[in-house]
Scaffold this active site. Structure first.
Site, mmCIF file in Angstrom:
data_model
loop_
_atom_site.group_PDB
_atom_site.id
_atom_site.type_symbol
_atom_site.label_atom_id
_atom_site.label_comp_id
_atom_site.label_asym_id
_atom_site.label_seq_id
_atom_site.Cartn_x
_atom_site.Cartn_y
_atom_site.Cartn_z
ATOM 1 N N LEU A 11 0.748 -1.397 -0.011
ATOM 2 C CA LEU A 11 0.059 -0.113 0.063
ATOM 3 C C LEU A 11 0.916 1.236 -0.081
ATOM 4 O O LEU A 11 1.575 1.589 1.140
ATOM 5 C CB LEU A 11 -0.844 0.055 1.180
ATOM 6 C CG LEU A 11 -1.631 -1.340 1.432
ATOM 7 C CD1 LEU A 11 -2.598 -1.151 2.773
ATOM 8 C CD2 LEU A 11 -2.565 -1.805 0.032
ATOM 9 N N ALA A 12 0.860 1.564 -1.018
ATOM 10 C CA ALA A 12 1.678 3.090 -1.264
ATOM 11 C C ALA A 12 1.228 4.302 -1.916
ATOM 12 O O ALA A 12 1.856 4.934 -2.661
ATOM 13 C CB ALA A 12 3.038 2.428 -1.884
ATOM 14 N N GLY A 14 -0.715 6.715 -0.473
ATOM 15 C CA GLY A 14 -0.589 7.888 0.800
ATOM 16 C C GLY A 14 0.297 8.997 0.357
ATOM 17 O O GLY A 14 1.057 8.708 -0.331
ATOM 18 N N ARG A 18 2.221 13.854 7.462
ATOM 19 C CA ARG A 18 3.122 14.313 8.492
ATOM 20 C C ARG A 18 4.548 14.604 8.179
ATOM 21 O O ARG A 18 5.155 15.056 9.045
ATOM 22 C CB ARG A 18 2.925 13.215 9.553
ATOM 23 C CG ARG A 18 1.569 12.973 10.290
ATOM 24 C CD ARG A 18 1.134 11.715 10.930
ATOM 25 N NE ARG A 18 0.934 10.579 10.213
ATOM 26 C CZ ARG A 18 0.581 9.413 10.430
ATOM 27 N NH1 ARG A 18 0.521 8.936 11.670
ATOM 28 N NH2 ARG A 18 0.150 8.698 9.490
ATOM 29 N N GLU A 157 -7.499 1.597 16.460
ATOM 30 C CA GLU A 157 -6.672 2.811 16.120
ATOM 31 C C GLU A 157 -6.462 3.700 17.236
ATOM 32 O O GLU A 157 -7.353 3.970 17.974
ATOM 33 C CB GLU A 157 -7.170 3.574 14.822
ATOM 34 C CG GLU A 157 -7.047 2.635 13.496
ATOM 35 C CD GLU A 157 -5.613 2.315 13.244
ATOM 36 O OE1 GLU A 157 -4.794 3.303 13.221
ATOM 37 O OE2 GLU A 157 -5.451 0.897 13.119
ATOM 38 N N ASN A 172 -0.075 -2.991 16.059
ATOM 39 C CA ASN A 172 -0.102 -3.419 14.707
ATOM 40 C C ASN A 172 0.893 -3.094 13.799
ATOM 41 O O ASN A 172 1.114 -1.643 13.668
ATOM 42 C CB ASN A 172 -1.372 -3.167 14.051
ATOM 43 C CG ASN A 172 -1.690 -3.595 12.786
ATOM 44 O OD1 ASN A 172 -1.132 -4.257 12.095
ATOM 45 N ND2 ASN A 172 -2.500 -2.582 12.011
ATOM 46 N N ARG A 336 37.051 12.314 -10.465
ATOM 47 C CA ARG A 336 35.356 12.421 -11.111
ATOM 48 C C ARG A 336 35.402 11.273 -11.796
ATOM 49 O O ARG A 336 36.300 10.433 -12.147
ATOM 50 C CB ARG A 336 35.514 13.655 -11.752
ATOM 51 C CG ARG A 336 35.444 14.946 -10.573
ATOM 52 C CD ARG A 336 35.844 16.249 -11.366
ATOM 53 N NE ARG A 336 34.711 16.537 -12.546
ATOM 54 C CZ ARG A 336 35.011 17.216 -13.263
ATOM 55 N NH1 ARG A 336 36.064 18.077 -13.309
ATOM 56 N NH2 ARG A 336 34.137 17.414 -14.112
ATOM 57 N N ASN A 380 55.607 10.273 -14.786
ATOM 58 C CA ASN A 380 55.558 11.279 -13.453
ATOM 59 C C ASN A 380 54.948 12.496 -14.254
ATOM 60 O O ASN A 380 55.589 13.039 -15.137
ATOM 61 C CB ASN A 380 56.918 11.288 -13.001
ATOM 62 C CG ASN A 380 56.648 12.002 -11.626
ATOM 63 O OD1 ASN A 380 56.681 11.235 -10.672
ATOM 64 N ND2 ASN A 380 56.965 13.454 -11.589
ATOM 65 N N ALA A 426 60.010 22.105 -16.902
ATOM 66 C CA ALA A 426 59.037 22.645 -16.111
ATOM 67 C C ALA A 426 58.915 23.900 -16.482
ATOM 68 O O ALA A 426 59.371 24.726 -17.084
ATOM 69 C CB ALA A 426 59.634 22.898 -14.735
HETATM 70 C C1 UD1 Z 1 -1.512 2.202 9.845
HETATM 71 C C2 UD1 Z 1 -2.268 1.238 10.794
HETATM 72 C C3 UD1 Z 1 -2.110 1.134 11.939
HETATM 73 C C4 UD1 Z 1 -0.573 0.546 12.283
HETATM 74 C C5 UD1 Z 1 0.353 1.267 11.280
HETATM 75 C C6 UD1 Z 1 1.637 0.684 11.632
HETATM 76 C C7 UD1 Z 1 -4.486 1.590 9.322
HETATM 77 C C8 UD1 Z 1 -5.731 2.327 9.404
HETATM 78 N N1 UD1 Z 1 -3.808 1.705 10.739
HETATM 79 O O1 UD1 Z 1 -1.357 3.509 10.324
HETATM 80 O O2 UD1 Z 1 -3.030 0.199 12.876
HETATM 81 O O3 UD1 Z 1 -0.352 0.390 13.684
HETATM 82 O O4 UD1 Z 1 -0.181 1.768 10.210
HETATM 83 O O5 UD1 Z 1 2.527 1.581 10.737
HETATM 84 O O6 UD1 Z 1 -4.398 0.843 8.505
HETATM 85 N N2 UD1 Z 1 -2.223 4.160 2.098
HETATM 86 C C9 UD1 Z 1 -2.934 3.714 0.823
HETATM 87 N N3 UD1 Z 1 -3.930 4.205 0.717
HETATM 88 C C10 UD1 Z 1 -4.817 5.017 1.569
HETATM 89 C C11 UD1 Z 1 -4.329 5.173 2.880
HETATM 90 C C12 UD1 Z 1 -3.061 4.831 3.101
HETATM 91 O O7 UD1 Z 1 -2.208 3.284 -0.055
HETATM 92 O O8 UD1 Z 1 -5.863 5.453 1.208
HETATM 93 C C13 UD1 Z 1 -0.787 3.673 2.425
HETATM 94 C C14 UD1 Z 1 0.097 4.582 2.851
HETATM 95 O O9 UD1 Z 1 0.780 5.314 1.623
HETATM 96 C C15 UD1 Z 1 0.952 3.846 3.924
HETATM 97 C C16 UD1 Z 1 0.169 2.674 4.110
HETATM 98 O O10 UD1 Z 1 -0.918 2.799 3.429
HETATM 99 O O11 UD1 Z 1 2.020 3.453 3.107
HETATM 100 C C17 UD1 Z 1 -0.400 3.074 5.764
HETATM 101 O O12 UD1 Z 1 -0.870 4.281 5.606
HETATM 102 P P1 UD1 Z 1 -0.581 5.360 6.920
HETATM 103 O O13 UD1 Z 1 -1.480 6.676 6.782
HETATM 104 O O14 UD1 Z 1 0.750 5.482 7.021
HETATM 105 O O15 UD1 Z 1 -1.313 4.242 8.115
HETATM 106 P P2 UD1 Z 1 -0.863 4.734 9.780
HETATM 107 O O16 UD1 Z 1 -1.647 5.869 10.317
HETATM 108 O O17 UD1 Z 1 0.499 4.580 10.174
HETATM 109 CA CA CA Z 2 2.553 4.715 8.617
#
Ligand code: UD1
Ligand code: CA
Length: 486
Positions: A11-12, A14, A18, A157, A172, A336, A380, A426
């Site tokens: 899941l990447a 987001g 923060r 959460e 978690n 370089r 040299n 030189a």
């Molecule tokens: C999440 C977990 C939390 C856990 C923590 C561990 C949830 C609701 N919470 O919180 O229980 O302790 O990870 O690090 O899952 N992402 C998406 N699509 C979205 C939202 C997020 O792809 O719509 C991806 C983000 O890019 C990220 C990952 O999911 O890589 C986790 O999301 P993040 O927002 O970091 O979750 P946490 O608040 O850390």
């Molecule tokens: Ca996270």
């Protein structure tokens, strides 16, 4: 065990609010790689049937990082939470029966840990298996609520914790193994009842557990493996841990590292036995060091191949270069791109090289620029020599034969060839080729004028005479004044 029924979902999508960054979170780097690259690589040894990365923020840049690793991408837009992200990947999972779900921001997890999680899931016939960890400070993480020693009832959460749950220090990791035919119906029952109106994957756990399905949690052996990168401070901490692991691996392979915490080494770097890496050194990119080398304090070696018994003296910079066995470089040298020093060659202090081949045993000991040049064996190059490789429009080559002696402070205007065993006087500015065994000399001829200096001094002294007496007069006056005052 074969994993041809397993898919990996990362899941990447987001943004990583923060981090306060214009760069998507998973593209931030720690331990010499982007976060998403680490996590995709951690999954590779499991040989899953497919790896699917859910992308959203800066999707194209994320795809560019992970596609070379053979992973597929699916687009999540808008980003409605971790549960929604997994739903978006559903079609791409094909015939997979179970899925390992990984967050894109927890890059420290190791393949062994993932393998053990999948094994626990299979052996326990579970619907979901969570990788958990016991940590000193659980704040910010979802907490594992257990209903028995082995079974989990929910993940809660941070925002929804009761006072009692706040005391739970098992968190978690957001790394899970799911049996997909159990996950999909559970996800449809999850409601976006949180302030962000997101579908939380974590809520599917309570749904499954409520239906009486087996939900397990397995503790990570090393709780540091589950660290997530939500803030810049988290990134720094994760980077620190990666660097520590890498240094330990090199030390286990026989390298000595002085004051290890001051040394930065990228993941692909290798070093041979008895190589010594001093404090404050950085070994970056695809650098390979041979055996019995020394890299002294403050030096940076990037994307370079270094043979055995090489010495990089203090505060040198070596980039995209090749140093053969027994070479010495520095101190304060800058090598370089495209520098190749053949065996036994020596580059000394305050020397800059670029696209330069330095022959076997050749020496460039001090204060020199060598660019677009080839220097033969045992030649040299005197202090202060400059190859003038650039005419304002183009670069031109300089070819110097073997056994040549270039006198100090020579200017070699390219294109230029200097034959084997030639001498350059030189202080010469050489603009024409010099044949083998010849002397090239190109400077004003010296003239000595006997007695000239002594005569000059007498003239100067005479010219100052009147001024001196005037000053003495002033001094007398002021003496008189000071007497009066007394
Ligand atoms: C999440 C977990 C939390 C856990 C923590 C561990 C949830 C609701 N919470 O919180 O229980 O302790 O990870 O690090 O899952 N992402 C998406 N699509 C979205 C939202 C997020 O792809 O719509 C991806 C983000 O890019 C990220 C990952 O999911 O890589 C986790 O999301 P993040 O927002 O970091 O979750 P946490 O608040 O850390
Ligand atoms: Ca996270």
């Amino acid at each position: 065990m074969s994993n041809n029924d397993l898919a990996i979902v990362v899941l990447a999508a987001g943004k990583g609010t923060r981090l306060k960054s214009s760069l998507a979170k998973v593209l931030h780097r720690a331990g010499g790689r982007t976060l998403v690259e680490h996590i995709v690589r951690a999954g590779e040894p499991l040989k899953a049937r497919e790896t699917v990365v859910v992308v959203g923020h800066q999707a194209e840049q994320v795809a560019a990082v992970i596609e070379p690793l053979g992973a597929a991408t699916v687009l999540q837009h808008p980003q409605n939470g971790t549960g929604h992200a997994v739903q978006v990947a559903k079609r791409a999972l094909g015939r997979a029966r179970i899925a390992l779900v990984l967050p894109g921001d927890a890059p420290l997890v190791r393949a062994e840990t993932l393998k053990a999680l999948v094994a626990t899931h299979r052996n326990g016939n579970a619907s979901a298996t969570i990788l958990s960890a016991v940590v000193a400070d659980p704040s910010g993480y979802g907490r594992i609520v257990r209903k028995s020693e082995t079974a989990v009832s929910a993940i809660v959460e941070e925002s929804r914790l009761t006072d009692e749950q706040r005391e739970i220090n098992e968190i978690n990791s957001a790394i899970y193994c799911f049996t997909l035919e159990k996950l999909w119906p559970a996800l449809t029952q999850v409601k976006p009842n949180n302030k962000h109106r997101e579908l939380y994957l974590t809520d599917a756990i309570a749904v499954m557990s409520g239906k009486g399905e087996t939900v397990l949690a397995q503790l990570a052996g090393d709780s540091r493996e589950v660290l997530g990168c939500n803030t810049r401070a988290d990134l720094a901490e994760v980077d620190r841990i990666f660097r520590e692991w890498k240094r330990s691996a090199l030390m286990d392979a026989g390298a000595t590292i002085q004051l290890p915490e001051t040394v930065l080494i990228d993941p692909d770097v290798t070093a041979g036995e008895d190589t010594v890496i001093e404090a404050g050194v950085q070994l970056l990119g695809k650098t390979k060091l041979g055996a019995r080398c020394t890299v002294k304090t403050g030096s940076v070696v990037m994307d370079s191949v270094v043979g055995d018994d090489v010495k990089v003296e203090a505060h040198s910079l070596v980039v995209e270069s090749r140093l053969e066995d027994g070479v010495t470089v520095g101190p304060f040298a800058r090598l370089r791109t495209g520098t190749h020093v053949k065996s036994g060659g020596r580059i000394g202090n305050f020397v800059e090289t670029k696209k330069a081949i330095i022959g076997e045993g050749a020496k460039v000991p001090h204060l020199t620029y060598v660019g677009d040049a080839k220097i033969g064996a045992k030649t040299n190059i005197g202090a202060g020599t400059i190859t003038c490789n650039y005419d304002g429009f183009q670069k031109h080559p300089t070819t110097i034969g073997k056994g040549v002696f270039i006198g100090s402070d020579s200017v070699l205007v390219a294109p230029l060839r200097i034959g084997d065993h030639a001498y350059i006087a030189a202080g010469s500015t050489i603009t024409q080729n010099v044949p083998a065994d010849s002397l090239g000399i190109a400077r004003g001829r010296q003239v000595n004028k006997p007695g000239w200096a002594a005569k000059k001094r007498r003239e100067l002294a005479a010219a100052q005479q009147p001024k001196k007496s005037a000053r003495r007069g002033n001094r007398k006056k002021s003496n008189r004044k000071s007497k009066k005052r007394r």
